[in-house]
Design a protein around this motif. Structure first.
Motif, PDB file in Angstrom:
ATOM      1  N   VAL A  50      -0.602  12.013   1.587  1.00  0.00           N
ATOM      2  CA  VAL A  50      -0.329  10.886   2.478  1.00  0.00           C
ATOM      3  C   VAL A  50       1.182  10.682   2.614  1.00  0.00           C
ATOM      4  CG1 VAL A  50      -0.510   8.372   2.692  1.00  0.00           C
ATOM      5  CG2 VAL A  50      -2.527   9.712   2.116  1.00  0.00           C
ATOM      6  N   GLU A  70      -6.557  12.712  -7.343  1.00  0.00           N
ATOM      7  CA  GLU A  70      -6.096  11.456  -6.771  1.00  0.00           C
ATOM      8  C   GLU A  70      -4.596  11.521  -6.452  1.00  0.00           C
ATOM      9  OE1 GLU A  70      -6.598   8.132  -9.368  1.00  0.00           O
ATOM     10  OE2 GLU A  70      -6.137   6.671  -7.817  1.00  0.00           O
ATOM     11  N   ARG A  77      -3.939  13.656  -3.451  1.00  0.00           N
ATOM     12  CA  ARG A  77      -4.253  12.935  -2.220  1.00  0.00           C
ATOM     13  C   ARG A  77      -3.118  12.008  -1.810  1.00  0.00           C
ATOM     14  NH1 ARG A  77     -10.624  11.431  -3.366  1.00  0.00           N
ATOM     15  NH2 ARG A  77     -11.438  13.286  -2.362  1.00  0.00           N
ATOM     16  N   MET A  78      -2.570  11.309  -2.806  1.00  0.00           N
ATOM     17  CA  MET A  78      -1.501  10.370  -2.477  1.00  0.00           C
ATOM     18  C   MET A  78      -0.251  11.099  -2.004  1.00  0.00           C
ATOM     19  SD  MET A  78      -2.018   7.217  -4.897  1.00  0.00           S
ATOM     20  CE  MET A  78      -3.606   6.392  -4.848  1.00  0.00           C
ATOM     21  N   LEU A 132       2.259   6.367  -7.287  1.00  0.00           N
ATOM     22  CA  LEU A 132       1.241   7.155  -7.982  1.00  0.00           C
ATOM     23  C   LEU A 132       1.340   8.642  -7.656  1.00  0.00           C
ATOM     24  CD1 LEU A 132      -2.054   5.238  -8.449  1.00  0.00           C
ATOM     25  CD2 LEU A 132       0.080   5.160  -9.683  1.00  0.00           C
ATOM     26  N   PRO A 154       0.814  -1.217   0.000  1.00  0.00           N
ATOM     27  CA  PRO A 154       0.000   0.000   0.000  1.00  0.00           C
ATOM     28  C   PRO A 154       0.850   1.271   0.000  1.00  0.00           C
ATOM     29  CG  PRO A 154      -0.881  -1.573   1.553  1.00  0.00           C
ATOM     30  CD  PRO A 154       0.408  -2.155   1.051  1.00  0.00           C
ATOM     31  N   PHE A 155       1.940   1.262   0.763  1.00  0.00           N
ATOM     32  CA  PHE A 155       2.791   2.452   0.819  1.00  0.00           C
ATOM     33  C   PHE A 155       3.509   2.677  -0.514  1.00  0.00           C
ATOM     34  CE2 PHE A 155       2.617   0.951   5.266  1.00  0.00           C
ATOM     35  CZ  PHE A 155       1.981   2.051   5.813  1.00  0.00           C
ATOM     36  N   TYR A 196       2.551   1.679  -3.455  1.00  0.00           N
ATOM     37  CA  TYR A 196       1.554   2.078  -4.445  1.00  0.00           C
ATOM     38  C   TYR A 196       1.276   3.581  -4.346  1.00  0.00           C
ATOM     39  CZ  TYR A 196      -3.171   2.478  -6.432  1.00  0.00           C
ATOM     40  OH  TYR A 196      -4.269   2.870  -7.137  1.00  0.00           O
ATOM     41  N   VAL A 197       1.044   4.037  -3.126  1.00  0.00           N
ATOM     42  CA  VAL A 197       0.758   5.454  -2.912  1.00  0.00           C
ATOM     43  C   VAL A 197       1.960   6.310  -3.325  1.00  0.00           C
ATOM     44  CG1 VAL A 197       0.347   7.176  -1.110  1.00  0.00           C
ATOM     45  CG2 VAL A 197      -0.958   5.061  -1.137  1.00  0.00           C
TER      46      VAL A 197
END
Lengths: 299, 309
Positions: free
Chosen positions: A270, A263, A266-267, A43, A36-37, A39-40
């Motif tokens: 994070v 999107e 947002r990433m 992107l 998950p990390f 991927y974020v």
């Protein structure tokens, strides 16, 4: 002789297969934690021209730092970063100082020790509740003050108990020898006890740092000025509130012109919020296993 | 603990002897007093119709009125049900870290073990805002990976985060993801304390790996398992505020309404004046919580384990 050798080989083969299966299972598990990390992170570098809304990408076809530029330009991020930095930079050492001092005090055979132990344990046992806590902060005139995010999390019974049992496990001879040499109690604590507790203090620093960096609840409870809320509140607003409400958090014009896809923004938000934890984590990680064990074994 | 007082010394002299030690403890004691003990007076609000202008001393007393209202409120039973269902579902994942620790213990390559440990402890250090954000990137209708894949496969996107059927599963998986590695630490420590000669003797008798796990490892860490389980039972009335608060949306609201959410929404969030009623709700939760912790601690110490306190 020959048979025995074959048996040994068979055993080694079986062991290897077993280890391979273990590795496979554990690698999948580690992947669910790390992917998950990644991927974020990947992107968040996507360039607007390579971005197709709704399409599934794993690897950006064209790299760009535009999303980060957008976030760093927005006043929302800088304000939140400032608040979180103030809370973390003041809170972490303060919390360490308060907890270590109290834990050391409780590790000595002082008069009134059992009362003080109960005094500390009670805070773990019973909570006045959300509204009385809020009224208390209000009565102390700490609403909208960064101390309202620092003080409630500064002392924790659990940390104090772990530190206390660590201090108790230190050999008493060192302190006694220093005392005979005419070393004062404060000096013993500073010169002998604290250096011996480096690993434990390092893990406590990590815990404290993370808990302040992740301040969310106290921020939404006690900080009334939007500009004073923390990074976690910021990330929640950017990622989880839909549509225009997040517009004040990032540079409005870029959003309207669609320079950076929502999107990707947002990433990137994070990523910037978790970056410090990711940076500090591997360095302190080797300490906290040792530090945790002290508490764990006792429990 | 050394309870014996050294003879010939008065209490005052002993205290004076430790004056610098006390000095080290005082700042922490003061902060604890300010943050944990001062709020206790606010509990009185639960037995009043609190009016900010009159203050705690001047507001009219109402006895148990708010508790009577609470126990006759259907919302209360919904909150209790939600809390118990969420805690209960989380409890089902209790054995997972135990198995994880047993798996980790079997790994021979220490570097690999270290790498796995480093990666599985990481989520513990992420805030709920981040965990919920990651969930959003996984499951949201337009930007979620799952729905992108569904659309690519020709399906219709599904609003997982707004579905009352999925919400509890999502909560449980989130909690498991965040804590499974961290919770395995205590079991790993317990396993590493097992006497290795037991395994050697068992191997000599021809026991295989699985038998060793079931007959040696598991029984040896049972005391730790029981203590952890009892501790978990003690917090069965508590559901994480940040997680449920961040996962909330109008469609799943009824499923996620737990005590803390109710209190927050009816007091601080809305600036409403239901101070007394929400304090009563909080007090109910605190008292049940404390009772459960005391009870479970009593059970652990009766079973011969060193209690938590």
């Amino acid at each position: 002789m020959n048979r025995k050798g074959k048996d040994k080989m068979g055993m080694r083969l079986r062991e290897n297969i077993y280890q391979a299966v273990l590795w496979f299972i554990l690698l999948i598990l580690a992947a669910t934690m790390l992917v998950p990390f990644l991927y974020v992170l990947m992107l968040s570098f996507t360039d607007a021209s390579a971005y197709v809304a709704g399409a599934f990408n794993l690897w950006p076809k064209k790299f760009s730092l535009a999303a980060y530029g957008l976030i760093l330009k927005g006043s929302g991020f800088l304000n939140a970063l400032k608040s979180t930095l103030i809370i973390t930079v003041i809170g972490t050492p303060l919390s360490l100082f308060l907890n270590a001092g109290l834990a050391y005090c409780l590790s000595k055979p002082i008069p009134g020790k059992s009362f003080l132990n109960k005094y500390v344990m009670f805070t773990m046992l019973f909570s006045a509740g959300m509204v009385p806590n809020f009224m208390n902060i209000k009565a102390l005139h700490l609403l909208d003050n960064y101390l309202a995010c620092i003080l409630p999390a500064a002392c924790g019974a659990w940390s104090i108990m772990v530190m206390r049992s660590f201090f108790q496990s230190l050999p008493a001879e060192l302190e006694e020898a220093a005392m005979i040499d005419g070393c004062g109690q404060l000096r013993i604590f500073g010169v002998i006890v604290l250096p011996l507790s480096k690993a434990m203090l390092a893990s406590m620093t990590l815990f404290s740092f993370v808990s302040y960096w992740n301040t969310y609840f106290n921020s939404i409870m006690y900080m009334t000025t939007t500009a004073k809320s923390t990074l976690q509140v910021y990330v929640q607003k950017v990622v989880l509130s839909s549509g225009m409400s997040s517009s004040d958090m990032v540079d409005m014009q870029s959003v309207v012109q669609n320079v950076v896809p929502q999107e990707v923004t947002r990433m990137a938000a994070v990523v910037v919020v978790i970056l410090p934890i990711l940076v500090i984590y591997p360095f302190l990680q080797k300490y906290f296993q040792a530090g945790m064990m002290v508490g764990a074994v006792k429990g | 603990m050394k309870g014996k007082k050294e003879t010939g010394k008065t209490l005052r002299r002993q205290i004076w002897e430790y004056r610098w030690i006390y000095l080290l403890g005082i700042p922490g004691l003061v902060v604890m007093f300010l943050m944990y003990y001062m709020p206790l007076r606010g509990i009185l609000m639960a037995f009043q119709d609190y009016n900010p202008h009159l203050g705690i001393l001047g507001s009219p007393w109402t006895g148990l009125k708010h508790f009577r209202t609470l126990f006759s409120d259907p919302k209360f039973y919904n909150m209790l049900k939600n809390t118990l269902v969420i805690s209960g579902l989380n409890l089902l994942t209790f054995p997972v870290p135990i198995f994880l620790a047993m798996l980790l213990n079997e790994v021979r390559n220490l570097k690999f073990k270290k790498f796995i440990q480093t990666s599985i402890y990481l989520p513990h250090f992420m805030s709920w805002a981040i965990v919920v954000s990651l969930t959003f990137f996984l499951l949201s209708t337009e930007q979620g990976v799952v729905n992108k894949l569904i659309v690519m496969a020709g399906g219709e996107p599904f609003a997982f985060l707004f579905s009352t059927k999925w919400i509890y599963l999502i909560l449980v998986v989130q909690s498991l993801w965040k804590s499974v590695g961290w919770n395995s630490i205590v079991y790993l420590a317990a396993i590493s304390g097992i006497d290795q000669s037991l395994y050697e003797a068992a191997k000599m008798d021809g026991a295989n790996r699985f038998q060793c796990m079931m007959k040696i490892t598991l029984p040896s860490i049972m005391p730790t398992v029981i203590v952890m389980l009892i501790l978990r039972m003690g917090s069965i009335i508590s559901v994480d505020f940040e997680q449920t608060f961040l996962m909330n949306n109008p469609l799943v609201k009824s499923k996620l309404e737990v005590f803390e959410i109710f209190i927050y929404n009816n007091s601080i969030a809305t600036g409403s004046t239901q101070y007394s009623y929400t304090t009563a709700v909080g007090l109910f939760k605190s008292v049940v919580n404390t009772a459960l912790v005391c009870l479970t601690n009593w059970i652990t110490s009766r079973r011969g384990y060193e209690g938590v306190m």
